[in-house]
Design an enzyme around this catalytic site. Structure first.
Site, mmCIF file in Angstrom:
data_model
loop_
_atom_site.group_PDB
_atom_site.id
_atom_site.type_symbol
_atom_site.label_atom_id
_atom_site.label_comp_id
_atom_site.label_asym_id
_atom_site.label_seq_id
_atom_site.Cartn_x
_atom_site.Cartn_y
_atom_site.Cartn_z
ATOM 1 N N TYR A 43 45.858 31.460 43.697
ATOM 2 C CA TYR A 43 46.173 30.644 42.507
ATOM 3 C C TYR A 43 46.576 29.221 42.941
ATOM 4 C CZ TYR A 43 49.570 29.179 38.837
ATOM 5 O OH TYR A 43 50.301 28.493 37.903
ATOM 6 N N ILE A 100 52.011 39.298 37.525
ATOM 7 C CA ILE A 100 51.938 38.641 36.208
ATOM 8 C C ILE A 100 50.758 39.157 35.364
ATOM 9 C CG2 ILE A 100 50.677 36.644 37.138
ATOM 10 C CD1 ILE A 100 52.152 34.845 35.193
HETATM 11 C C1 LIG Z 1 49.446 34.412 39.777
HETATM 12 C C2 LIG Z 1 50.245 33.512 38.886
HETATM 13 N N1 LIG Z 1 51.565 33.370 39.101
HETATM 14 C C3 LIG Z 1 52.306 32.564 38.324
HETATM 15 C C4 LIG Z 1 51.763 31.849 37.276
HETATM 16 C C5 LIG Z 1 52.661 30.982 36.419
HETATM 17 O O1 LIG Z 1 52.909 31.614 35.201
HETATM 18 P P1 LIG Z 1 54.031 31.198 34.148
HETATM 19 O O2 LIG Z 1 53.320 30.630 32.966
HETATM 20 O O3 LIG Z 1 54.739 32.457 33.792
HETATM 21 O O4 LIG Z 1 54.929 30.218 34.811
HETATM 22 C C6 LIG Z 1 50.394 31.957 37.010
HETATM 23 C C7 LIG Z 1 49.761 31.212 35.923
HETATM 24 O O5 LIG Z 1 48.591 31.037 35.822
HETATM 25 C C8 LIG Z 1 49.622 32.823 37.842
HETATM 26 O O6 LIG Z 1 48.316 32.993 37.629
#
Ligand SMILES: Cc1ncc(COP(=O)(O)O)c(C=O)c1O
Length: 459
Positions: free
Chosen positions: A135, A222
Site C-alpha cells: 500500500y 483492514i
Molecule cells: C492496508 C491499509 N492500511 C491502512 C489504510 C488507511 O486506512 P484508514 O482510512 O483507516 O486510515 C489503508 C487505506 O487504504 C490501507 O489500504
C-alpha cells in the site's frame, strides 16, 4: 526483555503531572449536589458547559445525551463502543477467535494506528520489513514522522506474489547490509494491492520468522470483512490460537491493525484500532491516541450500529456478495479485452496484469502506459511502481467506488484502449522487422557488391 521503543517506555508523556492526577482524583470522588455533596469539585477542567446546544439526534431512552457526548474526552474510548467493535471483529473472523476490549486502542483510522505502532515499537533509523507490492500510503504512515525505514521483502509473479522464506531472509540480510536494526515485519491481510488473503503456510512462516529473529509482527487486517470468495480469511490471531502460542513471548509481539474505513465503507468517520497482546504497547498507544481520538458522537453512533447483530450479520454477507459480483464483472470484462488479473478473493480492487501492453519491460514504459491511461483514456488506476512492485506492468484497479454503469464504461474504455495499443505494438513490431529486413537487404547487397562487384560489372 521488552523490545519496545524508548518513547513507549519513558515517562515524558506527563501523565504523572499533578494536572492529570487531579483529574484522576476527581474521577474517583466526583462532587454531586445530591449523591456526593462532599466530593471533589472539578475546577481543573477548561470546559465550557454554559451554553451547549441541545442537538436532538443523540438520545438514550428518549433523553438527549448530546451534552454528555459533547463533553466526553477520555482517551480510553466509550466502553460500549469498544465492546461492540471487538464483537464485530470476532464476527468477521467467523467467531473463531475473541478479542478483549482492554487490549484495544482506538485511533483516527488505520493510518494513525500504523504510525502509532511504529512510535511504540521502533526508534528512528530502525526498520520494518514489508512484502512488495505494498500500500503506497505506508511510506507516509510508517516512515515520515517516525524516521522508521521500510525494507522490501521482494515477492514476484512467479508464485502469485507469495511470501517465501528466502525472500524474508533476503530482506533481513539487506537491512543488516544497510546497517538497519530490524524491529518487525508488517503485512496486510488481505493484501493491498493484491486482493488476496495470506495462506496458512505464509502465516506460519511469518510466525516462525519473527519467533526466530525475536522481532514484532503487525498484521494490518483492514480488509478482513471484504473476503468474498474461498479460501476463507485466516487472522493471525487464529494461527496463534491454533498453535497454542497464546500468552507466550511471541504472543506479545503480534499486533493487529483494524479500521472501519473499508469493511463498513466509513473512511470519513476516522475509526481505527490497534489490538495488541502486550499491555505496555496498549498503555503507550493509548497515551499516544490523544493526537487522533475518535469523536464521542462517532463512537456512540457506531456502538448502536454494531450492537445490532441482525444488522451486522446481514451487512457482512450482503457486502461480500456485492463485492464478489463487482469483482467478477471486472475480471470477466478485462478478460474479454485480453487482460488478466491475479486470482483474488478479497478487497475492493484487482491486481491487473498489463505487461503485454508495455512498449518495453521497464518502469519507464509502465509510466508511459499509466500516463496514457490517465490522460487519454480517462481512468485513474495505480501503477505497480507506486506500490514498490519489482516487475513493471502491474496496476491496481478499484471496482467498488462507483456505480455499475460507470464500471461498465471504464471496462469499455480499457477494452478499446487495449485493442488499439496491441494493434500499435504489432504495427511497430512489424515496422521494426521490415526496417531490420530492409537494412539487412541493403547490407547484403553492399557485401555482395563488394565481393562480387567486379565480376558483376564485368559481366
Ligand atoms: C492496508 C491499509 N492500511 C491502512 C489504510 C488507511 O486506512 P484508514 O482510512 O483507516 O486510515 C489503508 C487505506 O487504504 C490501507 O489500504
Amino acid at each position: 526483555m521488552k523490545m519496545l521503543a524508548k518513547k513507549a517506555m519513558c515517562n515524558s508523556h506527563g501523565q504523572d503531572s499533578s494536572y492529570f492526577l487531579g483529574w484522576e482524583e476527581y474521577e474517583k470522588n466526583p462532587y454531586d449536589q445530591t449523591k456526593n455533596p462532599n466530593g471533589i469539585i472539578q475546577m481543573g477542567l477548561a470546559e465550557n458547559q454554559l451554553s451547549n446546544p441541545d442537538a436532538a439526534s443523540f438520545k438514550r431512552e428518549g433523553e438527549s445525551i448530546f451534552r454528555e457526548l459533547a463533553l466526553f474526552q477520555d482517551y480510553h474510548g466509550l466502553p460500549a463502543f469498544k465492546n461492540a467493535l471487538v464483537d464485530f471483529m470476532s464476527e468477521i473472523r467467523g467467531n473463531k477467535v475473541t478479542f478483549n476490549p482492554n487490549n484495544l486502542v482506538l485511533t483516527a483510522g488505520a493510518t494513525s494506528a500504523n504510525e502509532t505502532l511504529m512510535f511504540c515499537l521502533a526508534e528512528p533509523g530502525d526498520a520494518f520489513l514489508l512484502p512488495t507490492p505494498y500500500y503506497p500510503g505506508f511510506d507516509r504512515d510508517l516512515k515520515w514522522r517516525t524516521g522508521v525505514e521500510i525494507v522490501p521483502i521482494h515477492c514476484t509473479s512467479s508464485n502469485g506474489f507469495e511470501i517465501t522464506e528466502s525472500a524474508l531472509e533476503e530482506a533481513y540480510k539487506q537491512a543488516h547490509k544497510l546497517d538497519l536494526r530490524v524491529k518487525g515485519v508488517l503485512v496486510t491481510n488481505p493484501s493491498n494491492p493484491l486482493g488476496t488473503t495470506l495462506t496458512l503456510k505464509e502465516l506460519n512462516l511469518l510466525v516462525d520468522f519473527i519467533q526466530a529473529k525475536r522481532i514484532h509482527l503487525i498484521s494490518d487486517e483492514i480488509y478482513s470483512g471484504t473476503v468474498f470468495d474461498s479460501p476463507s480469511f485466516i487472522s493471525i490471531m487464529e494461527v496463534l490460537k491454533n498453535r497454542n502460542l497464546m500468552n507466550t513471548e511471541v504472543w506479545e509481539r503480534i499486533h493487529i491493525v483494524y479500521s472501519l474505513s473499508k469493511d463498513l465503507g466509513l473512511p470519513g468517520f476516522r475509526v481505527g484500532a490497534i489490538y495488541s497482546n502486550d499491555d505496555m504497547v496498549v498503555s503507550a498507544a493509548t497515551k499516544m491516541s490523544s493526537f487522533g481520538l475518535v469523536s464521542s458522537q462517532t463512537q456512540y453512533l457506531l456502538s448502536a450500529m454494531l450492537s445490532d447483530k441482525e444488522f451486522t450479520q446481514t451487512y457482512i454477507s450482503e457486502n461480500q456478495k456485492r463485492l464478489k459480483q463487482r469483482h467478477d464483472m471486472m475480471v470477466s470484462g478485462l478478460l474479454e479485452a485480453g487482460i488478466s488479473c491475479l486470482k483474488s478473493n478479497a478487497s475492493l480492487f484487482c491486481w491487473v496484469d498489463m505487461r503485454h501492453l508495455l512498449s518495453s519491460n521497464t518502469f519507464e514504459a509502465e509510466m508511459e502506459l499509466w500516463k496514457d491511461i490517465v490522460y487519454n483514456v480517462g481512468l485513474n488506476i495505480s501503477p505497480g511502481s507506486s506500490c514498490h512492485c519489482t516487475e513493471p506492468g502491474w496496476f491496481r484497479v478499484c471496482f467498488a467506488n462507483m456505480s455499475e454503469e460507470t464500471l461498465n464504461l471504464a471496462i469499455q474504455r480499457i477494452k478499446s484502449f487495449a485493442e488499439a495499443t496491441i494493434k500499435t505494438l504489432i504495427d511497430n513490431k512489424s515496422q521494426q522487422q521490415s526496417n531490420k529486413n530492409s537494412k539487412r537487404k541493403s547490407f547484403t547487397k553492399w557485401v555482395f557488391r563488394l565481393s562480387f562487384g567486379r565480376e558483376t560489372s564485368e559481366r
